[in-house]
Design a protein around this motif. Sequence first.
Motif, PDB file in Angstrom:
ATOM      1  N   MET B 144       0.842  -1.189   0.000  1.00  0.00           N
ATOM      2  CA  MET B 144       0.000   0.000   0.000  1.00  0.00           C
ATOM      3  C   MET B 144       0.883   1.247   0.000  1.00  0.00           C
ATOM      4  O   MET B 144       2.042   1.197   0.407  1.00  0.00           O
ATOM      5  CB  MET B 144      -0.924   0.039   1.229  1.00  0.00           C
ATOM      6  N   THR B 145       0.318   2.366  -0.395  1.00  0.00           N
ATOM      7  CA  THR B 145       1.071   3.616  -0.406  1.00  0.00           C
ATOM      8  C   THR B 145       1.687   3.855   0.965  1.00  0.00           C
ATOM      9  O   THR B 145       1.004   3.746   1.984  1.00  0.00           O
ATOM     10  CB  THR B 145       0.149   4.790  -0.750  1.00  0.00           C
ATOM     11  N   GLY B 146       2.952   4.151   0.978  1.00  0.00           N
ATOM     12  CA  GLY B 146       3.626   4.469   2.232  1.00  0.00           C
ATOM     13  C   GLY B 146       4.214   3.279   2.935  1.00  0.00           C
ATOM     14  O   GLY B 146       5.001   3.453   3.868  1.00  0.00           O
ATOM     15  N   ALA B 147       3.839   2.064   2.535  1.00  0.00           N
ATOM     16  CA  ALA B 147       4.399   0.880   3.207  1.00  0.00           C
ATOM     17  C   ALA B 147       5.820   0.630   2.708  1.00  0.00           C
ATOM     18  O   ALA B 147       6.189   0.984   1.587  1.00  0.00           O
ATOM     19  CB  ALA B 147       3.517  -0.338   2.971  1.00  0.00           C
ATOM     20  N   MET B 148       6.598  -0.020   3.586  1.00  0.00           N
ATOM     21  CA  MET B 148       8.010  -0.234   3.285  1.00  0.00           C
ATOM     22  C   MET B 148       8.193  -1.193   2.116  1.00  0.00           C
ATOM     23  O   MET B 148       7.520  -2.218   2.033  1.00  0.00           O
ATOM     24  CB  MET B 148       8.709  -0.807   4.533  1.00  0.00           C
ATOM     25  N   LEU B 149       9.099  -0.847   1.233  1.00  0.00           N
ATOM     26  CA  LEU B 149       9.430  -1.753   0.147  1.00  0.00           C
ATOM     27  C   LEU B 149      10.329  -2.872   0.695  1.00  0.00           C
ATOM     28  O   LEU B 149      11.252  -2.600   1.468  1.00  0.00           O
ATOM     29  CB  LEU B 149      10.177  -0.998  -0.958  1.00  0.00           C
ATOM     30  N   PRO B 150      10.067  -4.107   0.286  1.00  0.00           N
ATOM     31  CA  PRO B 150      10.935  -5.194   0.765  1.00  0.00           C
ATOM     32  C   PRO B 150      12.305  -5.114   0.095  1.00  0.00           C
ATOM     33  O   PRO B 150      12.441  -4.554  -0.990  1.00  0.00           O
ATOM     34  CB  PRO B 150      10.191  -6.466   0.344  1.00  0.00           C
ATOM     35  N   GLU B 151      13.286  -5.669   0.789  1.00  0.00           N
ATOM     36  CA  GLU B 151      14.622  -5.762   0.197  1.00  0.00           C
ATOM     37  C   GLU B 151      14.508  -6.502  -1.128  1.00  0.00           C
ATOM     38  O   GLU B 151      13.787  -7.502  -1.231  1.00  0.00           O
ATOM     39  CB  GLU B 151      15.532  -6.536   1.160  1.00  0.00           C
ATOM     40  N   GLY B 152      15.187  -6.002  -2.121  1.00  0.00           N
ATOM     41  CA  GLY B 152      15.146  -6.638  -3.434  1.00  0.00           C
ATOM     42  C   GLY B 152      14.176  -5.958  -4.370  1.00  0.00           C
ATOM     43  O   GLY B 152      14.390  -5.919  -5.580  1.00  0.00           O
ATOM     44  N   ALA B 153      13.086  -5.388  -3.857  1.00  0.00           N
ATOM     45  CA  ALA B 153      12.136  -4.680  -4.723  1.00  0.00           C
ATOM     46  C   ALA B 153      12.722  -3.323  -5.089  1.00  0.00           C
ATOM     47  O   ALA B 153      13.351  -2.668  -4.262  1.00  0.00           O
ATOM     48  CB  ALA B 153      10.801  -4.502  -4.008  1.00  0.00           C
ATOM     49  N   ASP B 154      12.505  -2.906  -6.341  1.00  0.00           N
ATOM     50  CA  ASP B 154      13.026  -1.601  -6.749  1.00  0.00           C
ATOM     51  C   ASP B 154      12.015  -0.815  -7.570  1.00  0.00           C
ATOM     52  O   ASP B 154      12.343   0.203  -8.178  1.00  0.00           O
ATOM     53  CB  ASP B 154      14.339  -1.747  -7.502  1.00  0.00           C
ATOM     54  N   ALA B 155      10.771  -1.309  -7.612  1.00  0.00           N
ATOM     55  CA  ALA B 155       9.738  -0.580  -8.365  1.00  0.00           C
ATOM     56  C   ALA B 155       8.371  -1.025  -7.863  1.00  0.00           C
ATOM     57  O   ALA B 155       8.244  -2.073  -7.216  1.00  0.00           O
ATOM     58  CB  ALA B 155       9.855  -0.842  -9.868  1.00  0.00           C
ATOM     59  N   VAL B 156       7.373  -0.195  -8.157  1.00  0.00           N
ATOM     60  CA  VAL B 156       5.991  -0.521  -7.785  1.00  0.00           C
ATOM     61  C   VAL B 156       5.124  -0.404  -9.034  1.00  0.00           C
ATOM     62  O   VAL B 156       5.260   0.545  -9.810  1.00  0.00           O
ATOM     63  CB  VAL B 156       5.469   0.429  -6.681  1.00  0.00           C
ATOM     64  N   VAL B 157       4.256  -1.386  -9.200  1.00  0.00           N
ATOM     65  CA  VAL B 157       3.283  -1.323 -10.295  1.00  0.00           C
ATOM     66  C   VAL B 157       1.923  -0.979  -9.681  1.00  0.00           C
ATOM     67  O   VAL B 157       1.432  -1.704  -8.809  1.00  0.00           O
ATOM     68  CB  VAL B 157       3.189  -2.673 -11.030  1.00  0.00           C
ATOM     69  N   PRO B 158       1.296   0.134 -10.100  1.00  0.00           N
ATOM     70  CA  PRO B 158      -0.001   0.506  -9.512  1.00  0.00           C
ATOM     71  C   PRO B 158      -1.044  -0.573  -9.767  1.00  0.00           C
ATOM     72  O   PRO B 158      -1.052  -1.200 -10.834  1.00  0.00           O
ATOM     73  CB  PRO B 158      -0.366   1.800 -10.246  1.00  0.00           C
ATOM     74  N   ILE B 159      -1.909  -0.778  -8.807  1.00  0.00           N
ATOM     75  CA  ILE B 159      -2.917  -1.827  -8.898  1.00  0.00           C
ATOM     76  C   ILE B 159      -3.790  -1.667 -10.138  1.00  0.00           C
ATOM     77  O   ILE B 159      -4.208  -2.658 -10.754  1.00  0.00           O
ATOM     78  CB  ILE B 159      -3.758  -1.875  -7.583  1.00  0.00           C
ATOM     79  N   GLU B 160      -4.003  -0.423 -10.560  1.00  0.00           N
ATOM     80  CA  GLU B 160      -4.868  -0.187 -11.723  1.00  0.00           C
ATOM     81  C   GLU B 160      -4.266  -0.767 -13.004  1.00  0.00           C
ATOM     82  O   GLU B 160      -4.977  -0.990 -13.975  1.00  0.00           O
ATOM     83  CB  GLU B 160      -5.103   1.315 -11.944  1.00  0.00           C
ATOM     84  N   ALA B 161      -2.934  -0.958 -13.001  1.00  0.00           N
ATOM     85  CA  ALA B 161      -2.270  -1.446 -14.211  1.00  0.00           C
ATOM     86  C   ALA B 161      -2.121  -2.963 -14.202  1.00  0.00           C
ATOM     87  O   ALA B 161      -1.499  -3.537 -15.091  1.00  0.00           O
ATOM     88  CB  ALA B 161      -0.896  -0.773 -14.341  1.00  0.00           C
ATOM     89  N   CYS B 162      -2.686  -3.622 -13.180  1.00  0.00           N
ATOM     90  CA  CYS B 162      -2.497  -5.072 -13.006  1.00  0.00           C
ATOM     91  C   CYS B 162      -3.768  -5.830 -13.385  1.00  0.00           C
ATOM     92  O   CYS B 162      -4.856  -5.266 -13.467  1.00  0.00           O
ATOM     93  CB  CYS B 162      -2.142  -5.375 -11.540  1.00  0.00           C
TER      94      CYS B 162
END
Lengths: 452, 452
Positions: B144-162
């Motif tokens: 969710m917006t503002g939640a910590m990114l896990p180690e290894g993740a380097d990008a976010v795909v918005p739910i609307e694009a999934c």
Amino acid sequence: MSGQSAPQGTEGTDTGTDAVPGPGPRSVAAHQAAVAELLRHWFEAHPPAAETVPVAEAAGRVLAADVHAPGNLPPFTNSQMDGYAVRSADLAMPAGESAGESAAAGPGGPAAGSAAGIRLATAAHIPAGSAPPPLQPGTAAPVMTGAMLPEGADAVVPIEACDPDHFLPAGTAGSVQLPAGIPPGRFVRRAGSDIAAGALALSGGTVLGTLQLGLLAGLGLDRVAVRPRTRVLLLTTGDEVREPGQPLGPGQIHDANTTLLRSSLEAAGARVLRSRILADSPAEFLERLRADIAADAPDLVLTSGGISKGAYEVVRQALAAAEVRFLSVAMQPGGPQGIGTVDGVPFLGFPGNPVSSLVSFEMFLRPALAAVTGTPRPRVQVQARLTEPLQSPPGKHQIRRGRYCPDGTVVPVGGPGSHLMHALASSNALILVPVGTEKLPEGAEVTVLLVD
Amino acid sequence: MSGQSAPQGTEGTDTGTDAVPGPGPRSVAAHQAAVAELLRHWFEAHPPAAETVPVAEAAGRVLAADVHAPGNLPPFTNSQMDGYAVRSADLAMPAGESAGESAAAGPGGPAAGSAAGIRLATAAHIPAGSAPPPLQPGTAAPVMTGAMLPEGADAVVPIEACDPDHFLPAGTAGSVQLPAGIPPGRFVRRAGSDIAAGALALSGGTVLGTLQLGLLAGLGLDRVAVRPRTRVLLLTTGDEVREPGQPLGPGQIHDANTTLLRSSLEAAGARVLRSRILADSPAEFLERLRADIAADAPDLVLTSGGISKGAYEVVRQALAAAEVRFLSVAMQPGGPQGIGTVDGVPFLGFPGNPVSSLVSFEMFLRPALAAVTGTPRPRVQVQARLTEPLQSPPGKHQIRRGRYCPDGTVVPVGGPGSHLMHALASSNALILVPVGTEKLPEGAEVTVLLVD
């Protein structure tokens, strides 16, 4: 998760170029009208009783009713200069120099007229704070600025225009040479010329600033009836949100929204009855909210966070059964908005990002408070020239932060990102980029709101 | 007589056309510099100790020292959108569509790439306020917006694009179709990207408004070191002056100056230690003044009235032996001014007419406080078009009252008379007409200061 960094799913992006448009967002103007209508309806149904406060404590308050002048201001006709109070007829131009009548002779001896002036006997000094005796024809009474004009006097000759150009010691008998041709009314402030007894001094609904308080004091008023402050219950949400001063665990952030919104509300003349950070449990949120409403009797419930389209939206979930609508406004940041009533009390839900909640306050709540309760005064809005080009997402009213400079320019500060508090803290202006404007070149004129 | 309507002998006239020029008046700029120098010298010799106050009570205060960020803001790298945290390498364009490497296979099963997207196994939801486990290659974690990114993740795909474009219930194993070609960093807010730990957040001397308080809170600070308020002893003079609420005798007026100056000082961040109305006895005035200085230890003594060239000028007479100069400034209203020290403490004497004293505050004291103590912020100054012609006396910097409108015009309110409190109370701006400008046509551009 629905706190300070709350879901902004439909709110656009930090880059301003990848916005995912929501379904049929409401225009900024339509939501502004809806927020004002919500408050108007509440205060019409719950008209607040006026309270009387000392003028010295009334700064920022709103007059509950018209104030009429209880007496004249100035209270009596007085001198505008240090000089001599005279009967202007005594100083008419001597025959041959004008068509005026010749100087009248008075008990002080006949006035001697010449091109250089007219000599009159001096009467007693007029001390401040007393009622002087009538001015005898053919005499001139030393009078200081603000002192009462004697009966019979209708003009004042400034001391600099007299010979001698200084006052004789009080009690000294003598005479003074005065210029001829002084018209009646010269350097006289008539009783009531600032405001007459009974005239409207200030209208009900006026915000009392320094200048208005000065007028009330000048009118002799030491107490004033004002509207009560708008009573606000302020809630922030999010399992990850901690009060400033508390240590952070992993994934936690400090609460900036309570400070931003409390300070904004107080500066706008409202009173925050209570503020809380609530966790992301819809059941607990609703229980606390209803208890607080019952205990505090607020005029408005204001929340931040938890209203968007994420998986954990505590405000949205808690109020699913309430008279609250969650919608998307064509604004960036600040797109997700909640509006309605909870247990009959007006409710507004702002998004959780700090910049989004501050912009929501400035665009929706502050103007509605100004329009409906009379306070605060509307923000000053000026035209300014951009120092650099700006882009704005299609279909959004974008609000950027900027620094307005006295030379009439505005420097955009930071990007459009709604989490950028440092840039926000360097700003003194919101730059308004309305729907339909997607690119602005350097030097383009924009409308900016000046903020604190 | 030297009170609210104090002598304005050299100050010009209510009509603005009959000014009697004083001998060699000082320019407005020179007197502004002198007032600032007076305060600067005092505070250099008496550097105030900082005081620490809660952030919630710090509005309008001035930072005593630079504040550096105690930690990163945001404190951790987090998602800017509701969506899926991914490794961007997992979403590289399939071979044939770009030069990118093909999707890596991970423990969640090999990623299936196609023009329509790439399918990844879903990892566990990332709740707010927690540290998620590292993201395994070939998986996507709901975030969710503002939640910590896990180690290894380097990008976010918005739910609307999934596909699906909504989150599966937590704990559900499954997969999601994601678009290919997501660059690293997309929709990621890096730790410290708002402000990095140790970086300068706010400079010493910054006035703390809503936006600055929000930043302090966001940085986790609940207390802040601020400069003490400037301590002012405020005296009004005149035998004829009565407190508001008291009845008036003949020739008496109510005190507006204490209210105007107290409110102005408080709004400017100063603290009025004591205010008094003193009668027109120089001996009594001096005795009280010295006793108050000894008792209160003010940073500044401010008087109104009694400083001009009339026969009864209590302040001027009382301070004849003090280090105070009484002079004429080429300004209208507000020409007579007193400046110096009494028992070593900075002293300013303003003229007694209410408009004169208010204009003196805005032109001399407020800018000096802003420059020397850091508070208040300078008034906003804008260019505006006159809605009617104006005249100004030769050799004077005239200051007229006006109403500034959002369309960029300014309406002169009332005449130049320095006793017109009703017009003053209808104003929100001071119109500046500098020396050398004697006639301004309708539509002329003028500089205005926006006041409260």
